[in-house]
Design a protein around this motif. Structure first.
Motif, PDB file in Angstrom:
ATOM      1  N   ASN A 109       0.978  -1.296   0.005  1.00  0.00           N
ATOM      2  CA  ASN A 109       0.031   0.208  -0.004  1.00  0.00           C
ATOM      3  C   ASN A 109       0.803   1.195   0.047  1.00  0.00           C
ATOM      4  N   VAL A 110       0.435   2.244  -0.725  1.00  0.00           N
ATOM      5  CA  VAL A 110       1.337   3.696  -0.980  1.00  0.00           C
ATOM      6  C   VAL A 110       0.620   4.462   0.402  1.00  0.00           C
ATOM      7  N   SER A 111      -0.487   4.118   1.092  1.00  0.00           N
ATOM      8  CA  SER A 111      -1.075   4.664   2.075  1.00  0.00           C
ATOM      9  C   SER A 111      -2.120   3.841   2.598  1.00  0.00           C
ATOM     10  N   MET A 112      -2.374   4.406   3.854  1.00  0.00           N
ATOM     11  CA  MET A 112      -3.708   3.520   4.610  1.00  0.00           C
ATOM     12  C   MET A 112      -4.574   4.756   5.214  1.00  0.00           C
ATOM     13  N   GLY A 113      -5.483   4.194   5.927  1.00  0.00           N
ATOM     14  CA  GLY A 113      -6.421   5.254   6.582  1.00  0.00           C
ATOM     15  C   GLY A 113      -7.204   4.250   7.602  1.00  0.00           C
ATOM     16  N   LEU A 114      -7.791   5.333   8.703  1.00  0.00           N
ATOM     17  CA  LEU A 114      -9.130   4.695   9.341  1.00  0.00           C
ATOM     18  C   LEU A 114      -9.262   6.015   9.997  1.00  0.00           C
ATOM     19  N   GLN A 142      -4.319   2.755  16.395  1.00  0.00           N
ATOM     20  CA  GLN A 142      -4.035   2.624  15.226  1.00  0.00           C
ATOM     21  C   GLN A 142      -3.174   3.875  14.431  1.00  0.00           C
ATOM     22  N   LEU A 143      -3.517   4.979  14.801  1.00  0.00           N
ATOM     23  CA  LEU A 143      -2.763   6.088  14.162  1.00  0.00           C
ATOM     24  C   LEU A 143      -1.281   6.069  14.965  1.00  0.00           C
ATOM     25  N   ILE A 151       3.563   4.653   7.983  1.00  0.00           N
ATOM     26  CA  ILE A 151       2.645   4.427   6.906  1.00  0.00           C
ATOM     27  C   ILE A 151       2.172   5.980   6.575  1.00  0.00           C
ATOM     28  N   PRO A 152       2.149   6.605   5.568  1.00  0.00           N
ATOM     29  CA  PRO A 152       1.433   7.652   5.185  1.00  0.00           C
ATOM     30  C   PRO A 152      -0.148   7.425   5.425  1.00  0.00           C
ATOM     31  N   PHE A 153      -1.022   8.368   6.203  1.00  0.00           N
ATOM     32  CA  PHE A 153      -2.157   7.961   6.578  1.00  0.00           C
ATOM     33  C   PHE A 153      -3.034   9.025   6.577  1.00  0.00           C
ATOM     34  N   THR A 154      -4.262   8.570   6.281  1.00  0.00           N
ATOM     35  CA  THR A 154      -5.595   9.547   6.211  1.00  0.00           C
ATOM     36  C   THR A 154      -6.589   8.952   7.463  1.00  0.00           C
ATOM     37  N   THR A 155      -7.162  10.072   8.221  1.00  0.00           N
ATOM     38  CA  THR A 155      -7.912   9.816   9.332  1.00  0.00           C
ATOM     39  C   THR A 155      -8.910  10.900   9.147  1.00  0.00           C
ATOM     40  N   GLY A 156      -9.815  11.019  10.125  1.00  0.00           N
ATOM     41  CA  GLY A 156     -10.957  12.029   9.895  1.00  0.00           C
ATOM     42  C   GLY A 156     -11.920  11.868  11.171  1.00  0.00           C
ATOM     43  N   LEU A 157     -12.916  13.001  10.953  1.00  0.00           N
ATOM     44  CA  LEU A 157     -13.891  12.825  12.061  1.00  0.00           C
ATOM     45  C   LEU A 157     -15.293  12.705  11.305  1.00  0.00           C
ATOM     46  N   LEU A 158     -16.166  11.813  11.836  1.00  0.00           N
ATOM     47  CA  LEU A 158     -17.722  11.497  11.338  1.00  0.00           C
ATOM     48  C   LEU A 158     -18.384  12.696  12.312  1.00  0.00           C
ATOM     49  N   LEU A 159     -19.118  13.453  11.785  1.00  0.00           N
ATOM     50  CA  LEU A 159     -19.800  14.780  12.452  1.00  0.00           C
ATOM     51  C   LEU A 159     -21.495  14.359  12.376  1.00  0.00           C
ATOM     52  N   ASP A 167     -16.302  18.044  21.746  1.00  0.00           N
ATOM     53  CA  ASP A 167     -15.848  16.946  21.409  1.00  0.00           C
ATOM     54  C   ASP A 167     -15.094  16.867  20.159  1.00  0.00           C
ATOM     55  N   TRP A 168     -15.527  17.638  19.185  1.00  0.00           N
ATOM     56  CA  TRP A 168     -14.741  17.823  17.785  1.00  0.00           C
ATOM     57  C   TRP A 168     -13.600  18.336  18.449  1.00  0.00           C
ATOM     58  N   VAL A 169     -13.466  19.223  19.184  1.00  0.00           N
ATOM     59  CA  VAL A 169     -11.818  19.856  19.450  1.00  0.00           C
ATOM     60  C   VAL A 169     -11.250  18.669  20.090  1.00  0.00           C
ATOM     61  N   ASP A 170     -11.700  17.920  21.071  1.00  0.00           N
ATOM     62  CA  ASP A 170     -10.775  16.910  21.790  1.00  0.00           C
ATOM     63  C   ASP A 170     -10.330  16.000  20.361  1.00  0.00           C
ATOM     64  N   SER A 171     -11.070  15.595  19.652  1.00  0.00           N
ATOM     65  CA  SER A 171     -10.819  14.520  18.577  1.00  0.00           C
ATOM     66  C   SER A 171      -9.620  15.299  17.813  1.00  0.00           C
ATOM     67  N   LEU A 172      -9.949  16.363  17.195  1.00  0.00           N
ATOM     68  CA  LEU A 172      -8.713  17.168  16.603  1.00  0.00           C
ATOM     69  C   LEU A 172      -7.561  17.195  17.193  1.00  0.00           C
ATOM     70  N   ARG A 173      -7.606  17.556  18.416  1.00  0.00           N
ATOM     71  CA  ARG A 173      -6.402  17.607  19.327  1.00  0.00           C
ATOM     72  C   ARG A 173      -5.620  16.234  19.594  1.00  0.00           C
ATOM     73  N   ALA A 174      -6.454  15.312  19.643  1.00  0.00           N
ATOM     74  CA  ALA A 174      -5.716  13.965  19.956  1.00  0.00           C
ATOM     75  C   ALA A 174      -5.043  13.601  18.590  1.00  0.00           C
ATOM     76  N   ILE A 175      -5.728  14.022  17.398  1.00  0.00           N
ATOM     77  CA  ILE A 175      -4.977  13.621  15.904  1.00  0.00           C
ATOM     78  C   ILE A 175      -3.527  14.704  15.845  1.00  0.00           C
ATOM     79  N   ALA A 176      -3.955  15.716  16.467  1.00  0.00           N
ATOM     80  CA  ALA A 176      -2.809  16.663  16.071  1.00  0.00           C
ATOM     81  C   ALA A 176      -1.484  16.200  17.131  1.00  0.00           C
ATOM     82  N   THR A 177      -1.852  15.669  18.093  1.00  0.00           N
ATOM     83  CA  THR A 177      -0.964  15.400  19.174  1.00  0.00           C
ATOM     84  C   THR A 177      -0.038  14.005  18.716  1.00  0.00           C
TER      85      THR A 177
END
Length: 315
Positions: A109-114, A142-143, A151-159, A167-177
Protein backbone atom coordinates in the motif's frame (compact mmCIF):
# COMPACT_ATOMS: atom_id res chain seq x y z
CA UNK A 1 -5.78 24.94 -5.41
CA UNK A 2 -8.04 22.03 -4.49
CA UNK A 3 -6.91 18.43 -4.89
CA UNK A 4 -8.65 15.11 -5.51
CA UNK A 5 -7.69 11.57 -6.47
CA UNK A 6 -9.08 9.59 -9.41
CA UNK A 7 -10.12 6.52 -7.47
CA UNK A 8 -12.07 3.30 -7.65
CA UNK A 9 -13.35 1.45 -4.58
CA UNK A 10 -12.99 -2.31 -4.24
CA UNK A 11 -14.91 -3.92 -1.38
CA UNK A 12 -13.44 -7.30 -0.32
CA UNK A 13 -16.57 -7.88 1.78
CA UNK A 14 -19.42 -5.87 3.25
CA UNK A 15 -19.71 -8.19 6.24
CA UNK A 16 -18.88 -6.51 9.53
CA UNK A 17 -19.04 -7.58 13.16
CA UNK A 18 -19.81 -3.98 14.23
CA UNK A 19 -23.40 -2.71 14.16
CA UNK A 20 -23.17 1.09 14.06
CA UNK A 21 -26.69 2.53 14.00
CA UNK A 22 -25.91 5.01 11.17
CA UNK A 23 -24.10 2.60 8.82
CA UNK A 24 -25.24 2.24 5.21
CA UNK A 25 -22.41 -0.12 4.24
CA UNK A 26 -22.37 -3.28 6.35
CA UNK A 27 -23.89 -6.73 6.01
CA UNK A 28 -24.19 -9.37 8.71
CA UNK A 29 -21.29 -11.84 8.99
CA UNK A 30 -21.72 -14.63 6.47
CA UNK A 31 -24.21 -12.60 4.40
CA UNK A 32 -21.78 -10.93 1.99
CA UNK A 33 -19.88 -12.99 -0.61
CA UNK A 34 -16.22 -12.05 -0.76
CA UNK A 35 -15.00 -10.26 -3.88
CA UNK A 36 -13.30 -12.84 -6.08
CA UNK A 37 -9.65 -12.35 -6.97
CA UNK A 38 -10.44 -13.43 -10.53
CA UNK A 39 -12.91 -10.57 -10.89
CA UNK A 40 -10.39 -8.13 -9.43
CA UNK A 41 -7.68 -9.27 -11.83
CA UNK A 42 -10.03 -8.77 -14.80
CA UNK A 43 -11.21 -5.36 -13.64
CA UNK A 44 -7.90 -3.69 -12.77
CA UNK A 45 -6.50 -3.26 -16.31
CA UNK A 46 -9.75 -1.58 -17.34
CA UNK A 47 -9.44 0.88 -14.44
CA UNK A 48 -5.86 1.67 -15.43
CA UNK A 49 -6.99 2.35 -18.99
CA UNK A 50 -9.73 4.67 -17.68
CA UNK A 51 -7.19 6.84 -15.86
CA UNK A 52 -7.82 5.61 -12.32
CA UNK A 53 -4.71 5.87 -10.13
CA UNK A 54 -6.00 4.95 -6.65
CA UNK A 55 -7.57 1.65 -5.68
CA UNK A 56 -9.36 2.21 -2.38
CA UNK A 57 -9.64 -1.18 -0.68
CA UNK A 58 -12.52 -0.59 1.72
CA UNK A 59 -13.66 -3.57 3.74
CA UNK A 60 -16.10 -4.53 6.42
CA UNK A 61 -14.44 -6.05 9.47
CA UNK A 62 -14.06 -9.67 10.47
CA UNK A 63 -13.68 -9.84 14.26
CA UNK A 64 -10.05 -9.85 15.49
CA UNK A 65 -10.32 -13.29 17.12
CA UNK A 66 -12.49 -14.91 14.47
CA UNK A 67 -11.08 -18.11 12.89
CA UNK A 68 -11.73 -16.40 9.53
CA UNK A 69 -9.63 -13.32 10.35
CA UNK A 70 -6.42 -14.69 8.80
CA UNK A 71 -8.18 -15.63 5.56
CA UNK A 72 -9.88 -12.21 5.43
CA UNK A 73 -6.57 -10.40 5.90
CA UNK A 74 -4.83 -12.53 3.28
CA UNK A 75 -7.65 -11.74 0.83
CA UNK A 76 -7.14 -7.99 1.35
CA UNK A 77 -3.38 -8.37 0.94
CA UNK A 78 -3.83 -10.25 -2.34
CA UNK A 79 -6.17 -7.58 -3.73
CA UNK A 80 -3.57 -4.91 -2.96
CA UNK A 81 -0.83 -7.00 -4.59
CA UNK A 82 -2.95 -7.43 -7.72
CA UNK A 83 -3.53 -3.67 -7.86
CA UNK A 84 0.21 -3.04 -7.73
CA UNK A 85 0.82 -5.61 -10.48
CA UNK A 86 -1.67 -3.70 -12.65
CA UNK A 87 0.27 -0.47 -12.06
CA UNK A 88 -2.29 1.06 -9.69
CA UNK A 89 -1.79 2.55 -6.23
CA UNK A 90 -3.60 0.82 -3.32
CA UNK A 91 -4.92 2.62 -0.25
CA UNK A 92 -6.51 0.33 2.35
CA UNK A 93 -9.09 1.13 5.03
CA UNK A 94 -10.24 -2.11 6.64
CA UNK A 95 -10.94 -1.03 10.18
CA UNK A 96 -8.52 -1.47 13.09
CA UNK A 97 -5.68 -3.87 12.33
CA UNK A 98 -3.00 -5.43 14.49
CA UNK A 99 0.45 -3.89 14.34
CA UNK A 100 1.72 -6.94 12.46
CA UNK A 101 -1.15 -6.72 9.93
CA UNK A 102 -0.32 -3.07 9.33
CA UNK A 103 3.36 -3.88 8.85
CA UNK A 104 2.48 -6.47 6.22
CA UNK A 105 0.06 -4.19 4.36
CA UNK A 106 2.71 -1.46 4.31
CA UNK A 107 4.51 -3.58 1.70
CA UNK A 108 1.57 -3.41 -0.74
CA UNK A 109 0.00 0.00 0.00
CA UNK A 110 1.21 3.51 -0.73
CA UNK A 111 -0.99 4.84 2.08
CA UNK A 112 -3.63 3.63 4.50
CA UNK A 113 -6.48 5.09 6.54
CA UNK A 114 -8.84 4.79 9.48
CA UNK A 115 -11.38 7.29 10.74
CA UNK A 116 -11.05 8.27 14.39
CA UNK A 117 -14.73 9.34 14.17
CA UNK A 118 -14.89 10.80 17.72
CA UNK A 119 -12.81 10.28 20.85
CA UNK A 120 -15.68 10.85 23.27
CA UNK A 121 -16.61 7.58 25.04
CA UNK A 122 -20.28 8.61 25.34
CA UNK A 123 -21.00 7.30 21.82
CA UNK A 124 -20.26 3.79 23.10
CA UNK A 125 -23.58 4.05 24.92
CA UNK A 126 -25.49 5.20 21.81
CA UNK A 127 -24.56 4.81 18.13
CA UNK A 128 -21.52 2.58 18.88
CA UNK A 129 -23.15 0.42 21.54
CA UNK A 130 -22.70 -2.67 19.36
CA UNK A 131 -19.44 -1.63 17.69
CA UNK A 132 -16.42 -2.97 19.63
CA UNK A 133 -13.83 -1.59 17.21
CA UNK A 134 -15.13 1.97 17.60
CA UNK A 135 -13.55 2.38 21.05
CA UNK A 136 -11.52 5.62 20.89
CA UNK A 137 -8.35 4.07 22.33
CA UNK A 138 -8.40 1.42 19.58
CA UNK A 139 -8.66 4.03 16.84
CA UNK A 140 -5.94 6.26 18.30
CA UNK A 141 -3.63 3.28 18.80
CA UNK A 142 -3.97 2.62 15.07
CA UNK A 143 -2.82 6.14 14.24
CA UNK A 144 0.18 5.76 16.54
CA UNK A 145 1.16 2.39 15.06
CA UNK A 146 0.93 3.86 11.57
CA UNK A 147 3.32 6.58 12.69
CA UNK A 148 5.75 4.08 14.20
CA UNK A 149 5.68 2.04 10.99
CA UNK A 150 6.08 5.07 8.71
CA UNK A 151 2.77 4.64 6.90
CA UNK A 152 1.34 7.77 5.19
CA UNK A 153 -2.10 7.96 6.73
CA UNK A 154 -5.56 9.44 6.34
CA UNK A 155 -7.93 9.80 9.26
CA UNK A 156 -10.97 11.91 10.04
CA UNK A 157 -14.03 12.77 12.05
CA UNK A 158 -17.62 11.72 11.51
CA UNK A 159 -19.78 14.68 12.52
CA UNK A 160 -23.35 14.61 13.72
CA UNK A 161 -23.52 11.41 15.77
CA UNK A 162 -24.68 13.15 18.94
CA UNK A 163 -21.33 14.57 19.98
CA UNK A 164 -20.62 18.20 20.94
CA UNK A 165 -18.41 20.86 19.39
CA UNK A 166 -16.08 20.40 22.37
CA UNK A 167 -15.82 16.73 21.38
CA UNK A 168 -14.73 17.81 17.90
CA UNK A 169 -11.94 19.86 19.43
CA UNK A 170 -10.85 16.95 21.64
CA UNK A 171 -10.76 14.62 18.63
CA UNK A 172 -8.82 17.09 16.49
CA UNK A 173 -6.32 17.72 19.26
CA UNK A 174 -5.80 13.99 19.75
CA UNK A 175 -4.99 13.68 16.04
CA UNK A 176 -2.73 16.74 16.19
CA UNK A 177 -0.78 15.29 19.12
CA UNK A 178 -0.06 12.08 17.21
CA UNK A 179 0.86 14.05 14.09
CA UNK A 180 3.30 16.20 16.03
CA UNK A 181 5.05 13.04 17.22
CA UNK A 182 5.21 11.10 13.95
CA UNK A 183 4.41 13.47 11.06
CA UNK A 184 2.63 10.83 8.97
CA UNK A 185 -0.95 12.14 8.70
CA UNK A 186 -1.61 13.44 5.20
CA UNK A 187 -5.20 14.56 5.58
CA UNK A 188 -8.14 14.67 7.95
CA UNK A 189 -11.61 14.05 6.53
CA UNK A 190 -14.54 15.96 7.98
CA UNK A 191 -17.50 13.78 7.04
CA UNK A 192 -20.98 15.05 7.89
CA UNK A 193 -23.52 12.43 8.88
CA UNK A 194 -25.77 12.03 5.85
CA UNK A 195 -28.80 9.76 6.41
CA UNK A 196 -29.24 6.80 4.10
CA UNK A 197 -31.85 4.15 3.43
CA UNK A 198 -29.98 1.23 5.00
CA UNK A 199 -29.11 2.55 8.46
CA UNK A 200 -30.61 0.93 11.54
CA UNK A 201 -31.86 4.13 13.13
CA UNK A 202 -32.95 7.38 11.44
CA UNK A 203 -30.84 10.45 11.97
CA UNK A 204 -30.59 14.08 10.94
CA UNK A 205 -28.07 15.39 8.42
CA UNK A 206 -25.45 17.68 9.90
CA UNK A 207 -26.24 21.33 9.28
CA UNK A 208 -23.83 22.78 6.72
CA UNK A 209 -23.07 25.79 8.91
CA UNK A 210 -21.84 23.33 11.54
CA UNK A 211 -19.63 21.64 8.96
CA UNK A 212 -18.07 24.98 8.02
CA UNK A 213 -17.48 25.62 11.73
CA UNK A 214 -15.78 22.23 11.97
CA UNK A 215 -13.45 23.20 9.11
CA UNK A 216 -12.49 26.39 10.96
CA UNK A 217 -11.80 24.39 14.13
CA UNK A 218 -9.77 21.81 12.24
CA UNK A 219 -7.62 24.48 10.68
CA UNK A 220 -7.01 25.96 14.12
CA UNK A 221 -6.22 22.63 15.81
CA UNK A 222 -4.28 20.71 13.17
CA UNK A 223 -0.71 21.36 12.02
CA UNK A 224 -0.63 23.32 8.75
CA UNK A 225 0.82 20.44 6.71
CA UNK A 226 -2.30 18.31 7.30
CA UNK A 227 -4.87 18.81 4.54
CA UNK A 228 -8.55 19.06 5.42
CA UNK A 229 -10.79 16.94 3.19
CA UNK A 230 -14.50 17.44 2.50
CA UNK A 231 -16.59 14.78 0.68
CA UNK A 232 -18.02 16.83 -2.19
CA UNK A 233 -21.10 14.61 -2.63
CA UNK A 234 -22.29 15.32 0.93
CA UNK A 235 -22.47 19.11 0.66
CA UNK A 236 -24.31 21.63 -1.49
CA UNK A 237 -22.51 23.84 -4.00
CA UNK A 238 -22.59 26.74 -1.54
CA UNK A 239 -21.54 24.48 1.34
CA UNK A 240 -18.53 23.27 -0.62
CA UNK A 241 -17.40 26.80 -1.43
CA UNK A 242 -17.88 27.84 2.20
CA UNK A 243 -15.76 24.90 3.35
CA UNK A 244 -13.01 25.82 0.89
CA UNK A 245 -13.08 29.40 2.12
CA UNK A 246 -12.75 28.09 5.70
CA UNK A 247 -9.63 26.08 4.90
CA UNK A 248 -10.55 22.76 3.27
CA UNK A 249 -8.20 21.91 0.39
CA UNK A 250 -8.96 18.34 -0.68
CA UNK A 251 -12.01 16.48 -2.02
CA UNK A 252 -10.75 12.93 -1.53
CA UNK A 253 -11.01 10.02 -3.90
CA UNK A 254 -13.65 10.54 -6.57
CA UNK A 255 -15.08 7.12 -7.45
CA UNK A 256 -18.16 6.12 -9.46
CA UNK A 257 -19.88 4.96 -6.24
CA UNK A 258 -19.52 6.21 -2.67
CA UNK A 259 -19.70 2.85 -0.90
CA UNK A 260 -20.05 4.45 2.55
CA UNK A 261 -22.84 6.80 1.45
CA UNK A 262 -24.42 4.99 -1.52
CA UNK A 263 -27.46 7.29 -1.57
CA UNK A 264 -25.22 10.24 -2.53
CA UNK A 265 -23.73 10.11 -6.00
CA UNK A 266 -20.21 11.39 -6.46
CA UNK A 267 -19.85 14.33 -8.86
CA UNK A 268 -17.42 13.96 -11.74
CA UNK A 269 -14.13 15.86 -11.63
CA UNK A 270 -15.34 17.84 -14.62
CA UNK A 271 -18.54 18.96 -12.88
CA UNK A 272 -16.59 19.82 -9.74
CA UNK A 273 -14.18 21.96 -11.71
CA UNK A 274 -17.09 23.78 -13.34
CA UNK A 275 -18.63 24.38 -9.91
CA UNK A 276 -15.58 25.85 -8.19
CA UNK A 277 -13.73 27.60 -11.02
CA UNK A 278 -15.99 30.70 -11.06
CA UNK A 279 -14.99 31.35 -7.44
CA UNK A 280 -11.28 31.18 -8.29
CA UNK A 281 -10.52 27.58 -7.31
CA UNK A 282 -8.50 25.23 -9.51
CA UNK A 283 -9.01 21.46 -9.28
CA UNK A 284 -5.81 19.41 -9.43
CA UNK A 285 -5.47 15.61 -9.50
CA UNK A 286 -3.19 14.01 -6.91
CA UNK A 287 -1.97 10.57 -5.92
CA UNK A 288 -3.12 8.75 -2.75
CA UNK A 289 0.32 9.48 -1.30
CA UNK A 290 1.46 13.08 -0.85
CA UNK A 291 4.92 13.90 -2.33
CA UNK A 292 6.67 14.46 1.02
CA UNK A 293 6.11 10.79 1.91
CA UNK A 294 7.41 9.16 -1.28
CA UNK A 295 10.75 8.23 0.28
CA UNK A 296 8.98 6.41 3.15
CA UNK A 297 7.85 3.66 0.79
CA UNK A 298 9.60 0.36 0.00
CA UNK A 299 11.70 0.73 -3.15
CA UNK A 300 9.34 -1.08 -5.57
CA UNK A 301 6.46 1.19 -4.52
CA UNK A 302 8.66 4.27 -4.82
CA UNK A 303 9.38 3.41 -8.45
CA UNK A 304 5.68 3.05 -9.27
CA UNK A 305 4.79 6.30 -7.52
CA UNK A 306 7.57 8.12 -9.39
CA UNK A 307 6.14 6.92 -12.71
CA UNK A 308 2.70 8.18 -11.69
CA UNK A 309 4.11 11.56 -10.65
CA UNK A 310 5.76 11.91 -14.04
CA UNK A 311 2.47 11.16 -15.78
CA UNK A 312 0.63 13.75 -13.64
CA UNK A 313 3.26 16.37 -14.42
CA UNK A 314 2.75 15.74 -18.13
CA UNK A 315 -1.02 16.36 -18.02
Amino acid sequence: MVTYSRAYTLVPTYECFNRCTYCNFRADPGQSPWLSLEHVAQQLPILRYQGVCEVLVLSGEVAPHSPRREEWFRHIYQICALALEAGLLPHTNAGPLSRDEMAQLRQVNVSMGLMVEQVTPQLLDTVHRHAPSKRPEVRLQQLAWAGELGIPFTTGLLLGLGESEADWVDSLRAIATIQTRYGHIQEVILQPHSPGQQQLQPGMALDEAALVRAVHLARECLPPEVAIQIPPNLVSHKGLLDCLAAGARDLGGISPVDEVNPDYDHPTPESLEDAIAPSGWQLQPRLPIYPQYDTWLPDPLQSLVKAWRNSLNNL
